[in-house]
Design a protein around this motif. Structure first.
Motif, short mmCIF file in Angstrom:
data_model
loop_
_atom_site.label_atom_id
_atom_site.label_comp_id
_atom_site.label_asym_id
_atom_site.label_seq_id
_atom_site.Cartn_x
_atom_site.Cartn_y
_atom_site.Cartn_z
N THR A 1 29.36 137.13 71.30
CA THR A 1 29.21 137.76 72.61
C THR A 1 30.55 138.29 73.11
N VAL A 2 31.60 137.50 72.94
CA VAL A 2 32.93 137.91 73.39
C VAL A 2 33.45 139.07 72.53
N ILE A 3 33.24 138.97 71.22
CA ILE A 3 33.69 140.03 70.33
C ILE A 3 33.05 141.36 70.71
N GLU A 4 31.75 141.33 70.96
CA GLU A 4 31.04 142.56 71.31
C GLU A 4 31.61 143.17 72.58
N ARG A 5 32.00 142.34 73.52
CA ARG A 5 32.51 142.83 74.79
C ARG A 5 33.91 143.44 74.65
N HIS A 6 34.66 142.99 73.64
CA HIS A 6 36.06 143.40 73.54
C HIS A 6 36.35 144.29 72.34
N THR A 7 35.33 144.85 71.73
CA THR A 7 35.53 145.82 70.66
C THR A 7 34.83 147.12 71.03
N ASP A 8 35.34 148.23 70.50
CA ASP A 8 34.68 149.51 70.74
C ASP A 8 33.63 149.81 69.69
N ALA A 9 33.34 148.83 68.83
CA ALA A 9 32.30 148.98 67.82
C ALA A 9 30.98 148.43 68.34
N GLU A 10 29.90 148.92 67.76
CA GLU A 10 28.57 148.43 68.12
C GLU A 10 28.19 147.28 67.19
N MET A 11 27.82 146.15 67.76
CA MET A 11 27.47 144.97 66.96
C MET A 11 26.02 145.04 66.50
N LYS A 12 25.81 144.80 65.21
CA LYS A 12 24.47 144.74 64.63
C LYS A 12 24.35 143.40 63.89
N LEU A 13 23.35 142.63 64.23
CA LEU A 13 23.13 141.33 63.60
C LEU A 13 21.90 141.43 62.70
N PHE A 14 22.07 141.08 61.43
CA PHE A 14 20.98 141.22 60.47
C PHE A 14 20.65 139.89 59.83
N GLY A 15 19.38 139.71 59.56
CA GLY A 15 18.90 138.51 58.89
C GLY A 15 17.99 138.85 57.74
N GLY A 16 18.17 138.17 56.62
CA GLY A 16 17.26 138.28 55.49
C GLY A 16 16.30 137.10 55.52
N THR B 1 32.37 147.33 59.59
CA THR B 1 33.28 146.23 59.27
C THR B 1 32.69 144.90 59.70
N SER B 2 33.15 143.85 59.05
CA SER B 2 32.80 142.48 59.41
C SER B 2 33.94 141.59 58.93
N PRO B 3 34.86 141.22 59.82
CA PRO B 3 34.87 141.38 61.27
C PRO B 3 35.47 142.72 61.70
N PRO B 4 35.35 143.05 63.00
CA PRO B 4 36.06 144.23 63.50
C PRO B 4 37.55 143.93 63.54
N PRO B 5 38.39 144.95 63.38
CA PRO B 5 39.84 144.72 63.35
C PRO B 5 40.41 144.49 64.74
N GLY B 6 41.61 143.91 64.76
CA GLY B 6 42.39 143.85 65.99
C GLY B 6 42.12 142.68 66.90
N LEU B 7 41.21 141.76 66.50
CA LEU B 7 40.85 140.65 67.38
C LEU B 7 41.24 139.29 66.81
N GLY B 8 42.05 139.29 65.78
CA GLY B 8 42.52 138.02 65.24
C GLY B 8 41.43 137.19 64.61
N ILE B 9 40.44 137.84 64.01
CA ILE B 9 39.34 137.13 63.37
C ILE B 9 39.63 137.07 61.88
N PRO B 10 39.94 135.92 61.34
CA PRO B 10 40.38 135.86 59.95
C PRO B 10 39.28 136.16 58.94
N ARG B 11 38.05 135.74 59.23
CA ARG B 11 36.96 135.92 58.27
C ARG B 11 35.64 136.01 59.03
N LEU B 12 34.67 136.70 58.43
CA LEU B 12 33.31 136.75 58.99
C LEU B 12 32.36 136.97 57.81
N GLY B 13 31.72 138.13 57.72
CA GLY B 13 30.92 138.44 56.54
C GLY B 13 29.61 137.68 56.45
#
Length: 360
Positions: free
Chosen positions: A30-45, A69-81
């Motif tokens: 929720t915080v990432i989405e608010r502070h990035t200029d990218a659109e967040m898409k959450l997918f589930g298989g 991207t996953s994660p978006p750059p510039g927010l100090g997120i070391p890993r996501l994916g």
């Protein structure tokens, strides 16, 4: 496998009990989405109603094209994916789930980046099922796909088979499960144990502090980056929002001198599995003694004796990809653990990464 785009509440319900990063938590997303200029898409298989794979993706469009991207750059997120949750313990079926989910991710990437022919030349059938990136609904040509996988995602081979570049990175995991504090401390190098003893003999306190402590750590970190002429892209508004949203899953460990002056500090974040050394830790000397080792030790003691999440049993020290930091981090006797960076390959993609500020 059925792939669906999820609402945040559905994402929260689909998360497993372990095997994911702190930034996979819905509070963090929720915080990432608010502070990035990218659109967040959450997918589930899904297999039936059972979630078996998850992927958060962030889509950013510019005049030069679109980056996923996953994660978006510039927010100090070391890993996501991706998060893989196969229902079978059999290796063959686990690999099938991973392969199928990856193919669904690569289907649209292959179309947009001209990978279909290379897949065919390699003898790999071009995926035709609806993919995650099909659902991104971008109009412009996709120019970049980049993912930094979480440490539990151990099999990126399908991405390499899909003509994406896969490179290993590393972190340090200190396993604290079933160990008492004395045994852990005795496993440290002799010089590290001496540093901790020397700092304990000083008139220095190390305590967990709230938002004010996190702010002091942030300011010291920003100042240190400026001294080294390195870019620091996180804002205090973002760090504050994340610290507040994670609540008990964020702690600021601050070392202060006898007059309450700030000496150094570490902001730690917590998933269900691990504590993460996130911000701070800039070299600090007080009366000729380094105090950061004592801060790390207080944090480690709390993981053993009083973790904010009962299931946490690992300390992720970070820093294993920076040569100048490795000599110090290795003193903790932690395990060197790989994780993988998956990205579009080729010289054009290197230009795109610079355009999207993905190169630090």
């Amino acid at each position: 496998m059925r792939v669906e785009q999820l609402e945040l509440s559905e994402w929260e319900s689909a998360l497993p009990n372990d095997g994911f990063e702190v930034f996979h938590l819905p509070e963090a997303l929720t915080v990432i989405e608010r502070h990035t200029d990218a659109e967040m898409k959450l997918f589930g298989g899904f297999k039936g109603q059972q979630p078996i794979a998850l992927l958060p993706a962030f889509v950013r469009e510019r005049s030069v094209g679109t980056a996923v991207t996953s994660p978006p750059p510039g927010l100090g997120i070391p890993r996501l994916g991706p998060i893989m949750m196969p229902t079978s313990p059999k290796r063959r079926k686990q690999e099938k789930v991973n392969q199928e989910f990856t193919e669904k991710v690569l289907a649209q990437v292959g179309t947009d980046l001209g990978l279909d022919e290379r897949l065919a030349d390699a003898g790999v059938e071009s995926p035709v099922a609806e993919s995650v990136l099909d659902r991104l609904d971008v109009d412009s040509r996709l120019t970049l796909f980049r993912m930094i996988c979480n440490a539990d995602y151990a099999d990126p081979r399908p991405y390499a088979w899909g003509s994406l570049r896969v490179e290993p990175n590393f972190t340090y995991f200190l396993d604290l499960s079933g160990r008492d504090a004395e045994a852990v401390r005795n496993s440290f190098s002799k010089s590290l144990r001496r540093e901790i003893r020397d700092a304990e003999a000083l008139d220095v306190s190390v305590d967990t502090e709230g938002l004010a402590g996190a702010r002091d750590v942030f300011r010291a970190t920003r100042r240190r980056y400026a001294e080294q002429d390195e870019p620091f892209t996180q804002s205090w508004a973002y760090v504050r929002s994340l610290f507040e949203a994670l609540d008990d899953r964020a702690r600021a460990y601050v070392a202060r001198g006898p007059d309450g002056e700030y000496l150094s500090g570490i902001t730690a974040l917590y998933s269900n599995d691990a504590a993460y050394f996130w911000q701070g830790g800039a070299k600090a000397i007080y009366e000729g003694t380094a105090v950061n080792s004592l801060i790390h030790w207080r944090l480690i003691e709390d993981i053993i004796e009083d973790p904010p999440v009962e299931s946490v049993d690992t300390y992720d020290l970070m820093g294993a990809n920076t040569e100048r930091l490795c000599r110090y981090k290795a003193k903790f006797g932690a395990d060197l653990v790989p994780y993988y960076v998956v990205e579009s390959s080729g010289a054009a993609m290197d230009v795109a990464k610079r355009a999207y500020q993905l190169v630090q």
